[in-house]
Design a protein around this motif. Structure first.
Motif, PDB file in Angstrom:
ATOM      1  N   THR A  17     -31.775   1.059  25.826  1.00  0.00           N
ATOM      2  CA  THR A  17     -33.213   1.165  25.535  1.00  0.00           C
ATOM      3  C   THR A  17     -33.462   2.212  24.447  1.00  0.00           C
ATOM      4  O   THR A  17     -34.247   2.002  23.522  1.00  0.00           O
ATOM      5  CB  THR A  17     -33.985   1.530  26.811  1.00  0.00           C
ATOM      6  OG1 THR A  17     -33.790   0.506  27.786  1.00  0.00           O
ATOM      7  CG2 THR A  17     -35.471   1.674  26.522  1.00  0.00           C
ATOM      8  N   LEU A  21     -34.981   1.550  20.823  1.00  0.00           N
ATOM      9  CA  LEU A  21     -36.171   2.265  20.350  1.00  0.00           C
ATOM     10  C   LEU A  21     -35.928   2.878  18.976  1.00  0.00           C
ATOM     11  O   LEU A  21     -36.800   2.830  18.090  1.00  0.00           O
ATOM     12  CB  LEU A  21     -36.547   3.351  21.360  1.00  0.00           C
ATOM     13  CG  LEU A  21     -37.829   4.135  21.066  1.00  0.00           C
ATOM     14  CD1 LEU A  21     -39.021   3.209  20.996  1.00  0.00           C
ATOM     15  CD2 LEU A  21     -38.043   5.223  22.118  1.00  0.00           C
ATOM     16  N   VAL A  51     -45.887   0.455  21.308  1.00  0.00           N
ATOM     17  CA  VAL A  51     -46.690   1.238  22.260  1.00  0.00           C
ATOM     18  C   VAL A  51     -46.691   0.563  23.633  1.00  0.00           C
ATOM     19  O   VAL A  51     -46.567   1.224  24.688  1.00  0.00           O
ATOM     20  CB  VAL A  51     -48.123   1.424  21.728  1.00  0.00           C
ATOM     21  CG1 VAL A  51     -49.015   2.057  22.797  1.00  0.00           C
ATOM     22  CG2 VAL A  51     -48.125   2.290  20.469  1.00  0.00           C
ATOM     23  N   HIS A  53     -44.366  -1.304  24.783  1.00  0.00           N
ATOM     24  CA  HIS A  53     -43.030  -1.057  25.341  1.00  0.00           C
ATOM     25  C   HIS A  53     -42.992   0.287  26.063  1.00  0.00           C
ATOM     26  O   HIS A  53     -42.481   0.408  27.200  1.00  0.00           O
ATOM     27  CB  HIS A  53     -41.995  -1.096  24.214  1.00  0.00           C
ATOM     28  CG  HIS A  53     -40.680  -0.473  24.584  1.00  0.00           C
ATOM     29  ND1 HIS A  53     -39.805  -1.043  25.473  1.00  0.00           N
ATOM     30  CD2 HIS A  53     -40.100   0.709  24.188  1.00  0.00           C
ATOM     31  CE1 HIS A  53     -38.737  -0.285  25.611  1.00  0.00           C
ATOM     32  NE2 HIS A  53     -38.897   0.797  24.845  1.00  0.00           N
ATOM     33  N   GLY A  54     -43.548   1.324  25.430  1.00  0.00           N
ATOM     34  CA  GLY A  54     -43.584   2.636  26.072  1.00  0.00           C
ATOM     35  C   GLY A  54     -44.416   2.628  27.341  1.00  0.00           C
ATOM     36  O   GLY A  54     -44.039   3.259  28.353  1.00  0.00           O
ATOM     37  N   LEU A  57     -42.427   1.024  30.101  1.00  0.00           N
ATOM     38  CA  LEU A  57     -41.419   1.960  30.627  1.00  0.00           C
ATOM     39  C   LEU A  57     -42.062   2.971  31.568  1.00  0.00           C
ATOM     40  O   LEU A  57     -41.477   3.351  32.597  1.00  0.00           O
ATOM     41  CB  LEU A  57     -40.738   2.687  29.455  1.00  0.00           C
ATOM     42  CG  LEU A  57     -39.708   1.885  28.655  1.00  0.00           C
ATOM     43  CD1 LEU A  57     -39.136   2.730  27.528  1.00  0.00           C
ATOM     44  CD2 LEU A  57     -38.582   1.374  29.556  1.00  0.00           C
ATOM     45  N   SER A  77     -41.002  -4.370  29.222  1.00  0.00           N
ATOM     46  CA  SER A  77     -40.635  -3.398  28.185  1.00  0.00           C
ATOM     47  C   SER A  77     -39.581  -3.979  27.243  1.00  0.00           C
ATOM     48  O   SER A  77     -39.611  -3.749  26.026  1.00  0.00           O
ATOM     49  CB  SER A  77     -40.118  -2.114  28.839  1.00  0.00           C
ATOM     50  OG  SER A  77     -38.881  -2.344  29.503  1.00  0.00           O
TER      51      SER A  77
END
Length: 507
Positions: A17, A21, A51, A53-54, A57, A77
């Protein structure tokens, strides 16, 4: 041992991950550097996906005690991260690299298909990560696929027709096309999308045509292979006028018309005979197809003025009966009025002041009326002519053309003013061009009108020469770049002009 394996898998996922990123952020930065300033607004989509994706998470970390929610958030995510990477890669490769290498950018529909394929691939990877095999989904949903395919038959037909149009490129955005026999369906292509093509007609009406209909139609593209296309103007002229004369007149009239190309040159042909007269077709080329009606309208006006000056009437249909009783007295009265109007105009011509009244009357009897459309060239510099023009109404622009320079306007002439005096009296080439600034009505006096007068009143040459030399000196101020001291004096110019007039009229 089970807890150790779970810990290792979690560490591996975290490592991947973090690596993903970094790749996503690197692609975002690269895209911002390579994209043009006006295209950078497209970076909002991959940034929003990153964003999300964050956020996914964060949900996964908060719901770590609930395995089902945590796994779902982890898949979300992964999807957002891969989608951000795919979108950034698309912007770098397609919008920057490919567009710069191609003469024209990829069509919108092709870009959309590539983007959908990227998102579909991301979805398949996410499903595989969830333990679902996409192949098994497709196999178990054959009936659903058939139902959807039948319901979307027309939509899919338009989609594949749009792809065929983009592949074959029978037309592009900006081209002028016609897709059926209706003249109001001629227009400029403004968009080609998934379902249809949008066309803006000459009447500024937007038409949306399904791509499938365009794929089946016989298209006429007026912008390919070059923007140049030929147009034709039909008219009928009396059979009493020689075709050679009409053809030459039409070609000469179209040559200087606004929007008509000089090369290939306009051409006129006689195409048929009917009860009204001889049919002619004036063929000409244009490149501004959007102005075709305006160009044709201006050309028709010029043709009308040219025929009017030549004394050629456009014949009316034979079914119209026009009965007028014309007597010798009425003809004489009309002639008297016409000569009187011309004689009044001659009174304003300074170099004709020495003529006695009877001589001026004789000149007026041989004069004629001519009209010109706005923008037409009345006389051309360096051409030869033996006619005097007196402006009755309208304005005329006098232009001088020197080698290596653009034409320069040296004056404007209005009602009562005249031009062409040196040509009618000496036969010299025209020293300047004169163009109609507005609709121009002129009185034209030919050389023959002065032949008899000057033969009887040869003593008037001195006065005429003095006035002409004065006007010639004024024009020399604009026309010549040589030292003024090298020019002839006005007295010498008068002597030269008088001698030229004598030779021209064989006095």
């Amino acid at each position: 041992m089970q807890e150790i394996g779970h810990f290792l898998r979690s560490s591996q996922q975290a490592h991947l991950t973090g690596l993903g990123l970094l790749v996503a952020l690197g692609l975002l930065l690269t895209a911002r550097l390579v994209l043009a300033r006006e295209d950078r607004s497209r970076l909002r989509v991959p940034l929003i996906l990153l964003v999300l994706h964050g956020a996914a998470l964060g949900v996964r970390w908060l719901a770590r005690s609930d395995k089902g929610v945590a796994d779902l958030a982890g898949l979300a995510s992964l999807f957002f991260l891969l989608a951000s990477i795919g979108r950034s890669s698309f912007l770098i490769v397609v919008e920057s690299v490919v567009s710069r290498r191609l003469a024209t950018p990829l069509p919108r529909i092709v870009q959309d298909i590539i983007q959908i394929a990227i998102y579909l691939g991301v979805a398949l990877i996410t499903l595989h990560a969830a333990g679902v095999e996409p192949g098994s989904l497709l196999a178990t949903s054959a009936l659903l696929t058939a139902v959807i395919g039948l319901s979307l038959q027309d939509t899919l037909g338009n989609l594949f027709a749009g792809l065929a149009i983009q592949a074959q490129r029978p037309f592009e955005i900006g081209d002028w096309i016609q897709y059926d026999d209706r003249l109001d369906h001629i227009g400029r292509v403004i968009e080609i999308n998934w379902r249809a093509t949008r066309i803006l007609t000459l009447d500024d009406v937007e038409i949306t045509v399904p791509n499938a209909s365009l794929a089946k139609a016989s298209l006429s593209n007026f912008s390919k292979p070059t923007p140049r296309c030929r147009r034709a103007l039909q008219l009928v002229v009396s059979q009493q006028v020689a075709p050679e004369h009409v053809v030459a007149l039409l070609e000469d009239t179209a040559r200087d018309a606004d929007g008509v190309l000089a090369q290939p040159a306009p051409s006129a042909i006689a195409v048929d005979f009917d009860e009204r007269g001889t049919q002619y077709r004036l063929r000409y080329f244009i490149t501004e197809f959007g102005r075709r009606d305006v160009i044709e309208g201006e050309l028709r006006k010029r043709v009308w003025y040219a025929l009017d000056r030549a004394g050629i009437a456009v014949p009316a249909p034979r079914r119209q009966i026009d009965l007028r009783e014309v007597s010798q007295d009425s003809l004489a009265l009309d002639r008297s009025h016409r000569v009187g109007d011309i004689e009044t105009a001659l009174d304003k011509v300074d170099f004709l002041e020495p003529l006695p009244p009877e001589a001026r009357r004789r000149v007026a009897e041989l004069g004629m009326m001519r009209r010109y459309a706005r923008g037409e060239t009345v006389i051309r510099q360096e051409s030869r002519g033996d006619e005097l023009f007196i402006i009755k109404s309208g304005r005329a622009r006098v232009e001088l053309l020197r080698e290596g320079h653009a034409p320069v306007c040296v004056g404007m002439l209005g009602p009562g003013e005249f031009f062409g005096e040196r040509g009618v009296l000496t036969g010299e080439p025209r020293r300047a061009s004169v163009l109609a600034e507005d609709e121009l009505s002129t009185i034209v006096v030919p050389k023959e009108a002065f032949q008899e007068v000057l033969a009887r009143h040869e003593h008037l040459l001195t006065g005429i020469g003095e006035i002409l030399s004065r006007r010639s000196a004024e024009l020399d101020e604009h026309a010549s770049e040589e030292d003024p001291s090298s020019r002839l004096s006005q007295h010498d110019q008068k002597a030269v002009l008088v001698e030229r007039i004598r030779r021209f009229f064989s006095l």
